[in-house]
Design a protein around this motif. Structure first.
Motif, PDB file in Angstrom:
ATOM      1  N   ASP A  68      52.520  45.631  33.179  1.00  0.00           N
ATOM      2  CA  ASP A  68      52.790  44.403  33.920  1.00  0.00           C
ATOM      3  C   ASP A  68      51.982  43.262  33.310  1.00  0.00           C
ATOM      4  OD1 ASP A  68      53.444  42.477  35.707  1.00  0.00           O
ATOM      5  OD2 ASP A  68      52.521  43.447  37.457  1.00  0.00           O
ATOM      6  N   PRO A  69      52.636  42.164  32.946  1.00  0.00           N
ATOM      7  CA  PRO A  69      51.900  41.047  32.330  1.00  0.00           C
ATOM      8  C   PRO A  69      50.802  40.482  33.223  1.00  0.00           C
ATOM      9  CG  PRO A  69      54.245  40.810  31.968  1.00  0.00           C
ATOM     10  CD  PRO A  69      54.104  41.949  32.931  1.00  0.00           C
ATOM     11  N   GLN A  70      51.043  40.440  34.560  1.00  0.00           N
ATOM     12  CA  GLN A  70      50.010  39.916  35.447  1.00  0.00           C
ATOM     13  C   GLN A  70      48.782  40.841  35.471  1.00  0.00           C
ATOM     14  OE1 GLN A  70      51.807  39.182  39.273  1.00  0.00           O
ATOM     15  NE2 GLN A  70      52.979  37.376  38.551  1.00  0.00           N
ATOM     16  N   GLU A  71      49.065  42.158  35.462  1.00  0.00           N
ATOM     17  CA  GLU A  71      47.941  43.109  35.447  1.00  0.00           C
ATOM     18  C   GLU A  71      47.162  43.020  34.130  1.00  0.00           C
ATOM     19  OE1 GLU A  71      46.693  45.047  37.735  1.00  0.00           O
ATOM     20  OE2 GLU A  71      48.159  44.361  39.228  1.00  0.00           O
ATOM     21  N   ILE A  72      47.936  42.824  33.072  1.00  0.00           N
ATOM     22  CA  ILE A  72      47.259  42.689  31.772  1.00  0.00           C
ATOM     23  C   ILE A  72      46.375  41.440  31.769  1.00  0.00           C
ATOM     24  CG2 ILE A  72      47.646  42.242  29.315  1.00  0.00           C
ATOM     25  CD1 ILE A  72      50.174  43.959  29.528  1.00  0.00           C
ATOM     26  N   ARG A  73      46.948  40.337  32.340  1.00  0.00           N
ATOM     27  CA  ARG A  73      46.170  39.091  32.395  1.00  0.00           C
ATOM     28  C   ARG A  73      44.923  39.265  33.264  1.00  0.00           C
ATOM     29  NH1 ARG A  73      47.095  33.864  31.208  1.00  0.00           N
ATOM     30  NH2 ARG A  73      45.994  32.273  32.453  1.00  0.00           N
ATOM     31  N   ARG A  74      45.101  40.010  34.409  1.00  0.00           N
ATOM     32  CA  ARG A  74      43.958  40.243  35.301  1.00  0.00           C
ATOM     33  C   ARG A  74      42.899  41.092  34.593  1.00  0.00           C
ATOM     34  NH1 ARG A  74      46.432  42.765  38.905  1.00  0.00           N
ATOM     35  NH2 ARG A  74      47.202  40.926  40.019  1.00  0.00           N
ATOM     36  N   SER A  75      43.359  42.058  33.775  1.00  0.00           N
ATOM     37  CA  SER A  75      42.397  42.909  33.046  1.00  0.00           C
ATOM     38  C   SER A  75      41.637  42.109  32.005  1.00  0.00           C
ATOM     39  CB  SER A  75      43.146  44.060  32.371  1.00  0.00           C
ATOM     40  OG  SER A  75      43.771  44.882  33.328  1.00  0.00           O
ATOM     41  N   TYR A  76      42.359  41.201  31.335  1.00  0.00           N
ATOM     42  CA  TYR A  76      41.651  40.347  30.373  1.00  0.00           C
ATOM     43  C   TYR A  76      40.639  39.436  31.074  1.00  0.00           C
ATOM     44  CZ  TYR A  76      44.654  41.727  26.500  1.00  0.00           C
ATOM     45  OH  TYR A  76      45.253  42.444  25.528  1.00  0.00           O
ATOM     46  N   GLY A  77      40.985  38.973  32.244  1.00  0.00           N
ATOM     47  CA  GLY A  77      40.032  38.153  32.999  1.00  0.00           C
ATOM     48  C   GLY A  77      38.795  38.951  33.380  1.00  0.00           C
ATOM     49  N   THR A  78      39.019  40.221  33.757  1.00  0.00           N
ATOM     50  CA  THR A  78      37.875  41.074  34.097  1.00  0.00           C
ATOM     51  C   THR A  78      36.992  41.300  32.867  1.00  0.00           C
ATOM     52  OG1 THR A  78      39.200  42.163  35.808  1.00  0.00           O
ATOM     53  CG2 THR A  78      37.187  43.289  35.057  1.00  0.00           C
ATOM     54  N   GLU A  99      40.112  50.671  26.888  1.00  0.00           N
ATOM     55  CA  GLU A  99      40.847  51.911  26.627  1.00  0.00           C
ATOM     56  C   GLU A  99      42.199  51.914  27.340  1.00  0.00           C
ATOM     57  OE1 GLU A  99      38.237  54.970  27.866  1.00  0.00           O
ATOM     58  OE2 GLU A  99      37.057  54.981  26.001  1.00  0.00           O
ATOM     59  N   THR A 100      42.185  51.361  28.582  1.00  0.00           N
ATOM     60  CA  THR A 100      43.454  51.309  29.334  1.00  0.00           C
ATOM     61  C   THR A 100      44.452  50.411  28.631  1.00  0.00           C
ATOM     62  OG1 THR A 100      42.258  51.692  31.394  1.00  0.00           O
ATOM     63  CG2 THR A 100      44.480  50.778  31.565  1.00  0.00           C
ATOM     64  N   LEU A 101      44.013  49.225  28.220  1.00  0.00           N
ATOM     65  CA  LEU A 101      44.906  48.316  27.514  1.00  0.00           C
ATOM     66  C   LEU A 101      45.341  48.879  26.170  1.00  0.00           C
ATOM     67  CD1 LEU A 101      43.128  44.922  28.294  1.00  0.00           C
ATOM     68  CD2 LEU A 101      45.303  45.726  29.245  1.00  0.00           C
ATOM     69  N   LEU A 102      44.423  49.554  25.473  1.00  0.00           N
ATOM     70  CA  LEU A 102      44.750  50.088  24.159  1.00  0.00           C
ATOM     71  C   LEU A 102      45.760  51.216  24.253  1.00  0.00           C
ATOM     72  CD1 LEU A 102      44.106  49.916  21.140  1.00  0.00           C
ATOM     73  CD2 LEU A 102      42.284  51.603  21.520  1.00  0.00           C
ATOM     74  N   ASP A 103      45.663  52.008  25.317  1.00  0.00           N
ATOM     75  CA  ASP A 103      46.605  53.119  25.478  1.00  0.00           C
ATOM     76  C   ASP A 103      47.944  52.667  26.019  1.00  0.00           C
ATOM     77  OD1 ASP A 103      44.676  54.821  24.541  1.00  0.00           O
ATOM     78  OD2 ASP A 103      43.960  55.433  26.531  1.00  0.00           O
ATOM     79  N   GLY A 104      48.088  51.386  26.395  1.00  0.00           N
ATOM     80  CA  GLY A 104      49.360  50.856  26.893  1.00  0.00           C
ATOM     81  C   GLY A 104      49.693  51.328  28.292  1.00  0.00           C
ATOM     82  N   LEU A 105      48.675  51.696  29.070  1.00  0.00           N
ATOM     83  CA  LEU A 105      48.934  52.188  30.420  1.00  0.00           C
ATOM     84  C   LEU A 105      49.277  51.044  31.364  1.00  0.00           C
ATOM     85  CD1 LEU A 105      46.065  54.835  30.729  1.00  0.00           C
ATOM     86  CD2 LEU A 105      48.472  55.200  30.130  1.00  0.00           C
ATOM     87  N   ILE A 106      48.943  49.813  31.028  1.00  0.00           N
ATOM     88  CA  ILE A 106      49.279  48.650  31.864  1.00  0.00           C
ATOM     89  C   ILE A 106      50.394  47.885  31.154  1.00  0.00           C
ATOM     90  CG2 ILE A 106      48.418  46.544  32.927  1.00  0.00           C
ATOM     91  CD1 ILE A 106      45.643  47.751  32.901  1.00  0.00           C
TER      92      ILE A 106
END
Length: 587
Positions: free
Chosen positions: A391-401, A382-389
């Protein structure tokens, strides 16, 4: 031979009948014969008195001399004077005989009546009418009022003697008749009582349970029919009792072999029957007299009393020592709607309750374990879909999670499927000859770098030297040992993990020992339960199903997996593997 009751009663009745006939006949005979013989005697005396009166009249007319009259009276020629003669003159004075104490006195009233021209007849009896006297008197010359009166008295002893003789003859005839009839009557009664006695003995044998005897059916008439009916009854009763006994034995075998307890009480609530399952459930050897000694739960007995009082079926659950029992109470109602007691079925539902609790815990644990990764994945998605992140590193970290949580979810599902296959019994584990030394060395090579990475010392030891070959499934044995080593690394912050193996005549024992946090004595019995984790703070590190899967694999291979541990000092798991024999693989 002892007479039967029928014979005794018949002879008693016959005797009473004959005595009654004798008494009635004798009475009627006395009443009729006595009167008839009295009348005959009186007529004879009247004729005799007429002759005497004629002589006296002739004497009064001087037709005969006095000496002739005196000679006639004194000599009693040819029985002319058969009795006592009394003569009175016209004034009522006794002129013959000249005795002061004569049987007839002038003062007697009937003397005056005879002088007046009446004929006097009297009889006196004694000793039951068998002796007495008869008297007749009249005026000497009825045509002349001036003449006196004559009286003749005769004894009736001869009449009584005749009557006694006739009565004696009747008595003798009745006794002789009875004696003559005794033999045929006895034969007749024996022909009747013998079959009845035989049937009585058959009936008595039937009451004792002996149905082999039969009554003789040769007797004629109703006795033969009765014997045939008794034999038919015997056969049918034997068949019915055999069927009842067979059904009773079947029911008894069913009751005594049921795993459920069957308890019966009467209409007062007292114990009447309990099968062995009840005694086993209650922990007693014999059925006690008091119902509270069998089951101490007062609530249960209140339910029994309510079932008896209201004639309704009830169900209740109670705790008895370490067991949970479910009781089903059913009243016994007769055809007349009367309460005859109740039957209780006791079921041990301890395991069912435990399984139900396990099922609820399993569902709760699965839901909890699934909820955590699913919730994390949902939040990140939901966070990624809403575009709240941004930063590319944070996005990458979220995908890793997301990837780790999905892998965690995949491991959980795979472990559940693995555990389900093992528990279903459909998974076949094929065993072969295996070298445990090579197997343990390969595991050491796999986990040595991992232990070095986390700063732990990992050792492989063979205290007794190389181990003999084992008969097992190498992949599953390796899976168990790997799971034990993974847990040891996870719960050992620092120290040593030792993998060792020794053996005896039958088994090879693989030990995994660590110096980690250890397991408390309260947790030790539950470590093989599904989703059970000793350290809740490390709940995210695993699914909690590894040791459960290991236990199921050990059960499938018919081996053992044991653990010893001390809190703060570490744990040691021991896996047994069966030694290989040449004939084992062929079998």
């Amino acid at each position: 031979m002892k007479r039967s009751v029928l014979q005794r009663r018949f002879f008693r009745l016959l005797t009473i009948f004959l005595v009654l006939i004798f008494v009635l006949t004798s009475g009627l005979y006395l009443l009729t014969v006595r009167q008839a013989m009295t009348d005959i005697m009186l007529r004879s005396m009247d004729s005799q008195l007429d002759r005497i009166s004629s002589l006296l009249t002739m004497y009064s007319r001087n037709e005969i001399q006095s000496y002739m009259l005196d000679w006639i009276f004194r000599s009693d020629t040819e029985g002319f004077l058969d009795g006592e003669l009394y003569l009175f003159d016209r004034k009522g004075s006794l002129i013959y005989p000249q005795e002061p104490n004569s049987a007839i006195q002038p003062s007697d009233s009937f003397v005056r009546l005879a002088l007046q021209g009446q004929t006097i007849t009297r009889t006196e009896f004694s000793s039951f009418y068998l002796s007495g006297k008869a008297m007749i008197g009249q005026r000497i010359d009825p045509s002349t009022a001036d003449n006196g009166a004559a009286f003749l008295i005769r004894s009736m002893n001869d009449t009584g003697l005749a009557i006694r003789s006739l009565l004696l003859s009747m008595t003798i005839s009745i006794v002789v008749s009875l004696l003559i009839l005794l033999y045929p009557i006895t034969r007749l009664l024996n022909s009747m009582t013998r079959p009845i006695g035989e049937m009585e003995r058959v009936a008595d044998a039937m009451t004792r349970g002996d149905f082999s005897r039969r009554a003789k059916e040769e007797a004629p008439g109703e006795l033969g029919d009765l014997a045939k009916s008794l034999n038919r009854l015997n056969a049918r009763l034997y068949s019915a009792i055999s069927d009842v006994a067979l059904e009773r034995n079947r029911l008894q075998e069913i009751l005594y072999n049921l795993s459920e307890g069957i308890l019966a009480v009467d209409s007062d609530g007292s114990l009447t029957m309990a099968n062995p399952a009840v005694l086993n459930l209650c922990g007693v050897e014999d059925l006690p007299e008091s119902r509270e000694e069998l089951i101490a739960d007062k609530t249960f007995w209140k339910g029994v009393d309510s079932c008896l009082a209201e004639n309704i079926a009830l169900m209740c659950t109670m705790r008895l020592k370490d067991k949970t029992l479910q009781a089903t109470l059913t009243p016994l109602i007769s055809e007349t709607k009367e309460n005859q007691g109740a039957v209780c079925v006791l079921q041990d539902i301890t395991e069912a309750v435990a399984l139900e609790q396990t099922r609820r815990d399993y569902v709760a644990n699965v839901s909890h374990e699934l909820k955590t990764p699913v919730t994390n994945m949902r939040m990140l998605s939901e966070t990624l879909l809403d575009g709240l992140i941004q930063d590319p590193q944070e996005i990458r970290r979220s995908y890793g999670t997301l990837l780790r949580e999905s892998m965690r979810l995949s491991r959980l599902i795979n472990d559940l499927l693995e555990l389900s296959r093992l528990q279903s019994g459909t998974l076949y584990l094929e065993r072969h000859k295996t070298d445990p030394n090579t197997l343990l060395e390969q595991i050491e090579m796999q986990y040595q770098p991992m232990a070095d990475e986390v700063g732990l010392q990992f050792k492989l030891e063979f205290p007794k030297g190389p181990c003999p070959e084992v008969y097992t499934n190498a992949d599953r044995a390796s899976q168990i040992i790997v799971q034990l080593i993974s847990n040891a690394i996870h719960y050992t912050p620092e120290g040593t993990i030792t993998l060792s193996a020794d053996y005896d005549a039958d088994k090879v024992y693989v030990h995994v020992k660590d110096t980690g946090v250890g397991i408390s004595q309260e947790d030790l019995p539950h470590i093989f339960d599904r989703f059970y984790k000793v350290d809740r703070s490390h709940s995210s590190g695993g699914t909690g199903l590894g040791l459960s899967i290991a236990r199921e694999i050990v059960n499938q291979m018919k081996e053992t997996l044991t653990v010893t541990s001390q809190l703060g000092e570490g744990s040691e798991f021991t896996l047994s593997l069966e030694r290989y024999a040449k004939d084992r693989e062929q079998s």
